[in-house]
Design an enzyme around this catalytic site. Structure first.
Site, PDB file in Angstrom:
ATOM      1  N   CYS A 343       0.884  -1.176   0.000  1.00 31.08           N
ATOM      2  CA  CYS A 343       0.000   0.000   0.000  1.00 31.08           C
ATOM      3  C   CYS A 343       0.915   1.218   0.000  1.00 31.08           C
ATOM      4  CB  CYS A 343      -0.933  -0.011   1.200  1.00 31.08           C
ATOM      5  SG  CYS A 343      -2.079  -1.408   1.226  1.00 31.08           S
ATOM      6  N   ALA A 345       1.409   4.307  -1.742  1.00 30.26           N
ATOM      7  CA  ALA A 345       1.177   5.757  -1.783  1.00 30.26           C
ATOM      8  C   ALA A 345       0.880   6.283  -0.383  1.00 30.26           C
ATOM      9  CB  ALA A 345       0.032   6.066  -2.732  1.00 30.26           C
ATOM     10  N   PRO A 346       1.343   7.511  -0.050  1.00 25.59           N
ATOM     11  CA  PRO A 346       1.974   8.494  -0.935  1.00 25.59           C
ATOM     12  C   PRO A 346       3.452   8.245  -1.233  1.00 25.59           C
ATOM     13  CG  PRO A 346       1.770   9.399   1.257  1.00 25.59           C
ATOM     14  CD  PRO A 346       1.077   8.057   1.288  1.00 25.59           C
ATOM     15  N   GLY A 347       4.066   7.253  -0.575  1.00 30.56           N
ATOM     16  CA  GLY A 347       5.374   6.829  -1.041  1.00 30.56           C
ATOM     17  C   GLY A 347       6.568   7.144  -0.173  1.00 30.56           C
ATOM     18  N   GLY A 348       6.372   7.679   1.020  1.00 27.98           N
ATOM     19  CA  GLY A 348       7.512   8.039   1.860  1.00 27.98           C
ATOM     20  C   GLY A 348       8.415   6.861   2.171  1.00 27.98           C
ATOM     21  N   LYS A 349       7.812   5.729   2.544  1.00 31.48           N
ATOM     22  CA  LYS A 349       8.608   4.541   2.876  1.00 31.48           C
ATOM     23  C   LYS A 349       9.193   3.917   1.617  1.00 31.48           C
ATOM     24  CE  LYS A 349       5.870   3.635   7.036  1.00 31.48           C
ATOM     25  NZ  LYS A 349       4.863   4.683   6.785  1.00 31.48           N
ATOM     26  N   ASP A 367      -0.408   0.203  -5.343  1.00 35.08           N
ATOM     27  CA  ASP A 367      -1.453   0.998  -4.702  1.00 35.08           C
ATOM     28  C   ASP A 367      -2.688   1.032  -5.603  1.00 35.08           C
ATOM     29  OD1 ASP A 367      -1.392   2.940  -2.127  1.00 35.08           O
ATOM     30  OD2 ASP A 367      -2.842   3.678  -3.592  1.00 35.08           O
ATOM     31  N   ASP A 413       2.124  -1.571   4.774  1.00 38.73           N
ATOM     32  CA  ASP A 413       1.850  -0.408   5.631  1.00 38.73           C
ATOM     33  C   ASP A 413       0.355  -0.130   5.487  1.00 38.73           C
ATOM     34  OD1 ASP A 413       2.687   1.671   7.391  1.00 38.73           O
ATOM     35  OD2 ASP A 413       2.520   3.083   5.730  1.00 38.73           O
ATOM     36  N   CYS A 466       0.275   3.400  11.439  1.00 41.56           N
ATOM     37  CA  CYS A 466       0.591   4.621  12.198  1.00 41.56           C
ATOM     38  C   CYS A 466      -0.464   4.792  13.284  1.00 41.56           C
ATOM     39  CB  CYS A 466       0.654   5.843  11.285  1.00 41.56           C
ATOM     40  SG  CYS A 466      -0.848   6.182  10.348  1.00 41.56           S
TER      41      CYS A 466
END
Length: 528
Positions: A343, A345-349, A367, A413, A466
């Site tokens: 999963c 997006a938004p793609g930080g990891k 995604d 995530d 989170c």
């Protein structure tokens, strides 16, 4: 002493033929204030038919006008506070455009100081909304304020927040919010705001603000705490159940505090943390080094300066909480590996994992949202990791039945309640409902089952959220292991410091304990 105004004047009677949304109309409102002038929005020499005339009011506080409109957009239009704050930085013209369309006039242009005030006031007013509404209702004879004119309510909330929480000079707060109400609504509305704010000032100075007492049974105490610390009652009851009342109060205090931010240096572009520190020193932005991750620095103020300096647009660094970075540490990306981010997006990891591959290997970013994946792909190119990132637009729950893709490392995530990030997401507490939790748990189970199909024998599935809620974290893992006995827990103590490791061997960051966003991760290894 200032007398209370007739509350019926604040709550216009509803016509029986009016629709429930009749108060949500954000069309420009009729102006009545005499101090205004006309300006043209087009350059000199433009044809007459292209000229647009705007009403300019130089006496209305620009940051209060923008704050009121932002709050209207968030509450009535479904916008997100963090996105509005991000877009508003360096975008005063856009903000004033919204004021023009909503209120029917413009103020002077926003300065950088004004934009910072807007961010502080909007975030604080949203965080403290329940508490502020309690005070407003108390000063209006306990009238239901939900029927109050939306703009009038936002102006009152701003004034109450500035007086009670920001300790701004009361004369300025009263005067400028009264002026805004008179210009944007009508003179009578300004008189009402004047009377209510002056009454609030007297009560605060006398230390006689109406405060609920934490007494009675558990339900009554939860309601009182929910008002005092401005959270939904269901969250207070849930946290009290799992954490106890003392820890719940600490958590709510954290959620109401001004959030801090972390920046991750993008080593994939050859930009180290030392380089980032040098840039921050040049910009005179206060910061300190992360004690958990080598690429990170932490900062409490100055994010707007960093954005305006172009460090993010150049792909030199990213805004990413250390708690998210520690989840990547649990995944432990190594050069040459293939990793599936389920999963993404938004793609930080995704981007952080890609940067740790040193140009060798691949991160498959899956995604369901095509638009967000497109942004991820563009950002990967900006960060110079597009060579090791492949995007896949699909619903994980259905693609695993037909897609042969498998890997030794899979990150899920999962979509979650976000109860660990309420400090940064000020509006999320009011948008999340108790009934959401059951739907999210069902979705998380479905995604875990699907993600497990992508894991090769001997490979690892990392499940993360989170959230700080055990029903989304530990309990989801326990339920998964019951359904999938071929998986077992791999303790995370080899990947993060012991301070983040739970008794069950999971990673967990606690906002109160670690001064980070709340997050969770479990390593689950598939048998050979």
């Amino acid at each position: 002493m200032t007398q209370l105004l007739n509350p019926s004047l604040l709550f216009p009677p509803q016509s029986s033929s009016s629709s429930p949304s009749s108060n949500l109309n954000l069309r420009p409102l009729k102006l009545t204030h005499k101090t205004r002038s006309s300006i043209s929005s087009t350059p000199k020499g433009a044809p007459n038919h292209m000229r647009k005339t705007h009403k300019l009011n130089l006496e209305v506080s620009p940051h209060r006008a923008v704050s009121a409109v932002r709050l209207m957009r968030i509450e009535l239009g479904g916008a997100f506070a963090d996105l509005l704050n991000e877009k508003g930085k360096g975008s005063g013209e856009n903000e004033m455009g919204y004021v023009q369309r909503t209120l029917g006039f413009r103020t002077r242009e926003l300065s950088h100081h004004d934009l910072r005030l807007v961010t502080d006031i909007v975030g604080g007013t949203i965080r403290w909304r329940r508490y502020l509404d309690h005070l407003i209702s108390s000063l209006c004879h306990d009238k239901d304020i939900s029927s109050m004119e939306p703009l009038l309510l936002q102006i009152l909330r701003i004034g109450f927040y500035e007086i009670v929480k920001l300790d701004m000079p009361t004369y300025a707060v009263v005067d400028e919010n009264v002026r805004l109400a008179k210009v944007a609504l009508r003179p009578g509305a300004g008189n009402m705001v004047n009377g209510i704010l002056r009454k609030l000032v007297v009560l605060k100075e006398n230390e006689t603000l109406p405060m609920p007492k934490v007494e009675g049974d558990d339900r009554a105490q939860a309601r009182a705490l929910a008002t005092l610390y401005s959270h939904p009652v269901w969250m207070v009851r849930r946290w009290t159940k799992y954490l106890g009342q003392e820890e719940t109060i600490k958590l709510m205090t954290w959620n109401n505090s001004e959030p801090s931010f972390s920046l991750r240096a993008n080593c994939a572009r050859g930009f180290s943390r030392d380089d980032l520190v040098s840039e921050l020193n040049t910009l005179k932005v206060p910061h300190k080094l992360s004690s958990h991750l080598d690429e990170y620095v932490r900062m409490k103020t100055g994010l707007q300066i960093v954005i305006q300096a172009g460090l993010l647009k150049k792909g030199l660094c990213s805004v990413q909480d250390e708690s998210a970075g520690l989840i990547v540490s649990v995944v432990d990306p190594q050069p040459g590996e293939t990793i599936i981010d389920c999963c993404a997006a938004p793609g930080g990891k995704t981007l952080y994992m890609a940067s740790r591959l040193s140009g060798r290997g691949m991160v498959f970013a899956i995604d369901v949202n095509r638009g967000r994946l497109r942004i991820l792909k563009e950002t990967a190119k900006l960060h110079q990791v597009d060579g090791v990132v492949t995007t896949i637009n699909a619903d994980l729950r259905t693609m695993t039945d037909i897609e042969p893709l498998k890997s030794n490392k899979v990150l899920l995530d999962a979509p979650c309640s976000g109860l660990g990030v309420l400090s940064k997401r000020a509006d999320l507490r009011w948008n999340r409902k108790l009934e959401d939790m059951e739907e999210l748990k069902k979705l998380q189970d479905e995604l875990l089952d699907a993600a497990s199909k992508l894991v090769k024998p001997g490979g690892v599935l990392v499940y993360s959220t989170c959230s700080i809620d055990p029903e989304e974290n530990d309990e989801r893992v326990a339920a998964f292991l019951e359904r999938h006995p071929d998986f077992h827990i791999d303790p995370v103590d080899r990947y993060v410091s012991a301070d983040f490791v739970t008794q069950s061997g999971f990673y967990s960051s606690n906002p109160v304990k670690h001064s980070l966003d709340g997050s969770f991760a479990a390593r689950l290894v598939r048998a050979l």
